[in-house]
Write a protein that holds these residues in place. Structure first.
Motif, short mmCIF file in Angstrom:
data_model
loop_
_atom_site.label_atom_id
_atom_site.label_comp_id
_atom_site.label_asym_id
_atom_site.label_seq_id
_atom_site.Cartn_x
_atom_site.Cartn_y
_atom_site.Cartn_z
N UNK A 21 0.78 -1.20 -0.03
CA UNK A 21 -0.05 -0.08 -0.17
C UNK A 21 0.90 0.96 0.10
N UNK A 22 2.05 1.32 0.63
CA UNK A 22 2.73 2.46 0.73
C UNK A 22 4.07 2.57 -0.32
N UNK A 23 4.38 1.69 -1.27
CA UNK A 23 5.20 1.79 -2.07
C UNK A 23 4.83 2.20 -3.48
N UNK A 24 5.22 2.93 -4.22
CA UNK A 24 4.79 3.25 -5.63
C UNK A 24 4.70 2.03 -6.39
N UNK A 25 3.96 1.70 -7.42
CA UNK A 25 3.72 0.38 -8.14
C UNK A 25 5.14 0.13 -8.95
N UNK A 26 5.73 1.37 -9.25
CA UNK A 26 6.82 0.98 -10.40
C UNK A 26 8.17 0.89 -9.54
N UNK A 27 8.11 0.84 -8.24
CA UNK A 27 9.35 0.94 -7.31
C UNK A 27 9.67 -0.60 -7.55
#
Length: 227
Positions: A21-27
């Motif tokens: 939920x916290x991390x950007x999807x492209x990370x």
């Protein structure tokens, strides 16, 4: 005797859901986290379904195993340097020239080839079992991993016609196999188990293992031209 894990399987799953939920999807770390969460949820379901011969051992192993990944996440978040096997993923997690599938495979490489043997040995010592007693359950996890890896490859590649054999991405991802990785991890487990009474040699082996696994992850994360 090895220390006890600080998290349960349910707590590990919740922590990985929080990261999702916290991390950007492209990370790049988010890409691996999503795949690893799926695997952990599957194992959690199998722990009470008669899938494993020794569910107590497997629950302990799963918590210890995931704890090593979560420790790398926390170390990086605090501005520290994760273990050598994890550094390439955390250093290149935002590189736009790296395909998402490369992030997934680099994370799997670090976690399976380095963290898994260390976690198996720690769990064996904590619960008083030798590796030979849990080999059947170890092999059963292969079916779950293969299932998830196939799913991830299909999702991240976007379909079988997207790439041909000459594509640089096919060349990079073709050098790594989950089956070979788990075979290598089991061989490292047996070596570390035999070295458990020789701390100096065991430590040297573990340090070398982390460094060599990190080199493979860095190769898997080679940025691709034109991406």
């Amino acid at each position: 005797m090895a220390s006890q894990p600080t998290l349960t399987v349910d707590q590990v799953i919740e922590r990985m859901r929080q990261l999702r939920a916290a991390l950007p999807e492209d990370d790049g770390v988010a890409v691996f986290n999503a795949m690893y969460l799926t695997v952990t949820e599957l194992i959690g379901q199998r722990l009470t379904a008669g899938f494993f011969d020794d569910p107590v051992f497997m629950a302990e192993l799963d918590a210890r195993f995931a704890g090593r990944y979560l420790a790398a996440v926390e170390t990086a978040a605090a501005g520290g340097r994760p273990a050598a096997c994890w550094r390439p993923l955390f250093e290149l997690r935002g590189h736009r020239g790296v395909h998402p599938l490369q992030f997934a495979l680099a994370g799997m490489n670090a976690h399976i080839e380095n963290d898994l043997p260390l976690s198996v040995v720690d769990t064996c010592r904590a619960l008083g079992r030798g590796p030979e007693r849990i080999e059947r359950d170890y092999l059963r996890v292969n079916t779950l991993l293969a299932q998830v890896e196939d799913q991830v490859r299909d999702e991240l590649l976007g379909g079988p016609d997207e790439l041909d054999l000459a594509d640089p991405l096919m060349h990079v991802i073709g050098v790594w196999s989950i089956d070979r990785a788990r075979d290598a991890a089991w061989a490292s487990t047996l070596a570390l188990w035999e070295l458990r009474g020789i701390p100096f040699v065991r430590g040297a082996f573990a340090d070398t293992l982390s460094g060599s696994v990190g080199m493979v992850s860095r190769a898997l994360l080679t940025p691709l031209n034109g991406r």
